[in-house]
Design a protein around this motif. Structure first.
Motif, mmCIF file in Angstrom:
data_model
loop_
_atom_site.group_PDB
_atom_site.id
_atom_site.type_symbol
_atom_site.label_atom_id
_atom_site.label_comp_id
_atom_site.label_asym_id
_atom_site.label_seq_id
_atom_site.Cartn_x
_atom_site.Cartn_y
_atom_site.Cartn_z
ATOM 1 N N ASP A 72 57.927 -74.715 -16.527
ATOM 2 C CA ASP A 72 59.275 -75.122 -16.343
ATOM 3 C C ASP A 72 59.500 -75.302 -14.695
ATOM 4 O OD1 ASP A 72 61.893 -76.084 -16.909
ATOM 5 O OD2 ASP A 72 62.338 -74.225 -18.147
ATOM 6 N N ASP A 73 60.638 -75.678 -14.574
ATOM 7 C CA ASP A 73 61.101 -75.664 -12.929
ATOM 8 C C ASP A 73 60.838 -74.315 -12.343
ATOM 9 O OD1 ASP A 73 62.169 -76.763 -10.340
ATOM 10 O OD2 ASP A 73 63.993 -75.965 -10.987
ATOM 11 N N GLY A 74 59.994 -73.979 -11.472
ATOM 12 C CA GLY A 74 59.642 -72.975 -10.743
ATOM 13 C C GLY A 74 59.208 -71.778 -11.770
ATOM 14 N N LEU A 75 58.899 -71.752 -12.969
ATOM 15 C CA LEU A 75 58.148 -70.954 -13.948
ATOM 16 C C LEU A 75 56.975 -71.249 -14.018
ATOM 17 C CD1 LEU A 75 58.384 -68.553 -15.640
ATOM 18 C CD2 LEU A 75 59.039 -70.222 -17.572
ATOM 19 N N TYR A 76 55.941 -70.396 -13.932
ATOM 20 C CA TYR A 76 54.562 -70.371 -13.906
ATOM 21 C C TYR A 76 53.935 -69.492 -14.753
ATOM 22 C CZ TYR A 76 54.559 -73.821 -9.857
ATOM 23 O OH TYR A 76 54.798 -74.600 -9.256
ATOM 24 N N TYR A 77 52.808 -69.521 -15.543
ATOM 25 C CA TYR A 77 52.213 -68.637 -16.494
ATOM 26 C C TYR A 77 50.624 -68.511 -15.804
ATOM 27 C CZ TYR A 77 49.883 -66.490 -20.342
ATOM 28 O OH TYR A 77 49.531 -65.086 -21.057
ATOM 29 N N GLU A 98 47.568 -64.842 -3.679
ATOM 30 C CA GLU A 98 48.161 -65.257 -2.677
ATOM 31 C C GLU A 98 48.075 -66.884 -2.271
ATOM 32 O OE1 GLU A 98 50.649 -63.577 -0.957
ATOM 33 O OE2 GLU A 98 50.333 -61.807 -2.384
ATOM 34 N N PHE A 99 46.947 -67.254 -2.712
ATOM 35 C CA PHE A 99 46.468 -68.719 -2.398
ATOM 36 C C PHE A 99 47.445 -69.327 -3.198
ATOM 37 C CE2 PHE A 99 44.279 -72.467 -3.901
ATOM 38 C CZ PHE A 99 44.071 -73.084 -2.597
ATOM 39 N N PHE A 100 47.521 -69.154 -4.605
ATOM 40 C CA PHE A 100 48.324 -69.700 -5.510
ATOM 41 C C PHE A 100 49.873 -69.737 -5.196
ATOM 42 C CE2 PHE A 100 51.530 -68.608 -8.586
ATOM 43 C CZ PHE A 100 51.843 -69.753 -9.230
ATOM 44 N N LYS A 101 50.455 -68.579 -4.963
ATOM 45 C CA LYS A 101 51.702 -68.641 -4.285
ATOM 46 C C LYS A 101 51.915 -69.576 -3.250
ATOM 47 C CE LYS A 101 52.508 -64.248 -3.970
ATOM 48 N NZ LYS A 101 53.232 -62.980 -3.540
ATOM 49 N N GLU A 102 51.044 -69.754 -2.280
ATOM 50 C CA GLU A 102 51.138 -70.495 -1.109
ATOM 51 C C GLU A 102 51.186 -71.884 -1.495
ATOM 52 O OE1 GLU A 102 51.696 -71.574 2.970
ATOM 53 O OE2 GLU A 102 51.775 -69.564 1.928
ATOM 54 N N GLN A 103 50.112 -72.217 -2.482
ATOM 55 C CA GLN A 103 50.173 -73.731 -2.984
ATOM 56 C C GLN A 103 51.599 -73.852 -3.780
ATOM 57 O OE1 GLN A 103 47.391 -75.819 -2.240
ATOM 58 N NE2 GLN A 103 47.134 -74.408 -0.730
ATOM 59 N N ASN A 104 52.229 -73.148 -4.309
ATOM 60 C CA ASN A 104 53.312 -73.433 -5.296
ATOM 61 C C ASN A 104 54.385 -72.744 -4.878
ATOM 62 O OD1 ASN A 104 51.739 -74.788 -7.670
ATOM 63 N ND2 ASN A 104 50.449 -73.168 -7.231
ATOM 64 N N ASP A 106 57.280 -73.409 -4.834
ATOM 65 C CA ASP A 106 58.611 -73.656 -5.535
ATOM 66 C C ASP A 106 58.755 -72.684 -6.918
ATOM 67 O OD1 ASP A 106 56.587 -74.521 -7.291
ATOM 68 O OD2 ASP A 106 57.705 -75.783 -8.460
ATOM 69 N N TRP A 107 57.673 -71.436 -6.768
ATOM 70 C CA TRP A 107 57.851 -70.617 -7.941
ATOM 71 C C TRP A 107 58.966 -69.755 -7.786
ATOM 72 C CZ3 TRP A 107 57.516 -65.167 -7.828
ATOM 73 C CH2 TRP A 107 57.277 -64.777 -6.404
ATOM 74 N N LYS A 108 59.653 -69.569 -8.878
ATOM 75 C CA LYS A 108 60.821 -68.731 -8.828
ATOM 76 C C LYS A 108 60.342 -67.402 -9.741
ATOM 77 C CE LYS A 108 64.064 -72.432 -8.796
ATOM 78 N NZ LYS A 108 64.774 -73.472 -9.576
ATOM 79 N N LEU A 149 57.153 -61.434 -12.349
ATOM 80 C CA LEU A 149 57.409 -61.424 -11.022
ATOM 81 C C LEU A 149 58.164 -62.556 -10.612
ATOM 82 C CD1 LEU A 149 56.381 -60.016 -8.065
ATOM 83 C CD2 LEU A 149 55.023 -62.066 -7.958
ATOM 84 N N GLU A 150 59.277 -61.983 -10.242
ATOM 85 C CA GLU A 150 60.675 -63.005 -9.556
ATOM 86 C C GLU A 150 60.406 -63.046 -8.094
ATOM 87 O OE1 GLU A 150 64.172 -63.008 -11.690
ATOM 88 O OE2 GLU A 150 63.119 -61.815 -13.358
ATOM 89 N N ASN A 151 60.672 -64.164 -7.681
ATOM 90 C CA ASN A 151 60.732 -64.561 -6.151
ATOM 91 C C ASN A 151 62.136 -64.436 -5.791
ATOM 92 O OD1 ASN A 151 60.332 -65.446 -3.760
ATOM 93 N ND2 ASN A 151 59.530 -67.602 -4.149
#
Length: 152
Positions: A72-77, A98-104, A106-108, A149-151
């Motif tokens: 969903d918008d900003g929600l990742y599994y 950390e690479f995943f978070k840097e690539q995305n 928009d994660w919330k 984990l919430e941003n």
């Protein structure tokens, strides 16, 4: 350790099956089942088309992978974060995350599930990555924890 992370393509399906099988073999033996173990190449190809997957390399050796589904918008599994046994405990899993978070950026919120008796996983996700345990349930014959984990 020089680590390179590359996006996986359908041509990497066999390589990913090999990484998953090496990383999840102990779980398969322990539980008699493991969703990451024993995938067919065609199932992996389908999965590559549905989720973002990245492969970690040390030199020319593929040592780990991460697979994430945007729900969903900003929600990742976080479906898979694995490192083959001989390369574990060297910071590779954390670098993949950390690479995943840097690539995305928009994660919330990021969610994942792991077996409740896998103390290494629980410690990694809570202490190294900042996740919190939300709940637990039975998944087949395996008790699992749900993490988030919430941003903020």
């Amino acid at each position: 350790m020089d680590l390179e992370i590359k996006a996986a393509t359908a041509e990497d399906a066999e390589l990913l099956v090999d990484i998953y099988n090496k990383a999840f073999y102990e779980d398969y033996v322990k539980y008699g089942e493991c969703p990451g173990y024993g995938k067919s190449v065609s199932d992996m190809e389908k999965s590559i088309n549905e989720t973002s997957k990245y492969i970690a390399y040390v030199g020319s050796v593929a040592v780990g992978a991460i697979s994430v589904l945007k729900k969903d918008d900003g929600l990742y599994y976080l479906g898979t974060l694995c490192v083959i046994p001989e390369y574990q405990r060297k910071g590779i899993g954390h670098k993949l995350f950390e690479f995943f978070k840097e690539q995305n950026k928009d994660w919330k919120k990021i969610e994942l599930v792991t077996p409740a008796d896998k103390e290494k996983n629980i410690s990694f996700y809570t202490k190294k990555c900042g996740f919190k345990i939300d709940s637990e349930e039975m998944d087949g014959n395996v008790r699992v924890y749900h993490f988030s984990l919430e941003n903020r």
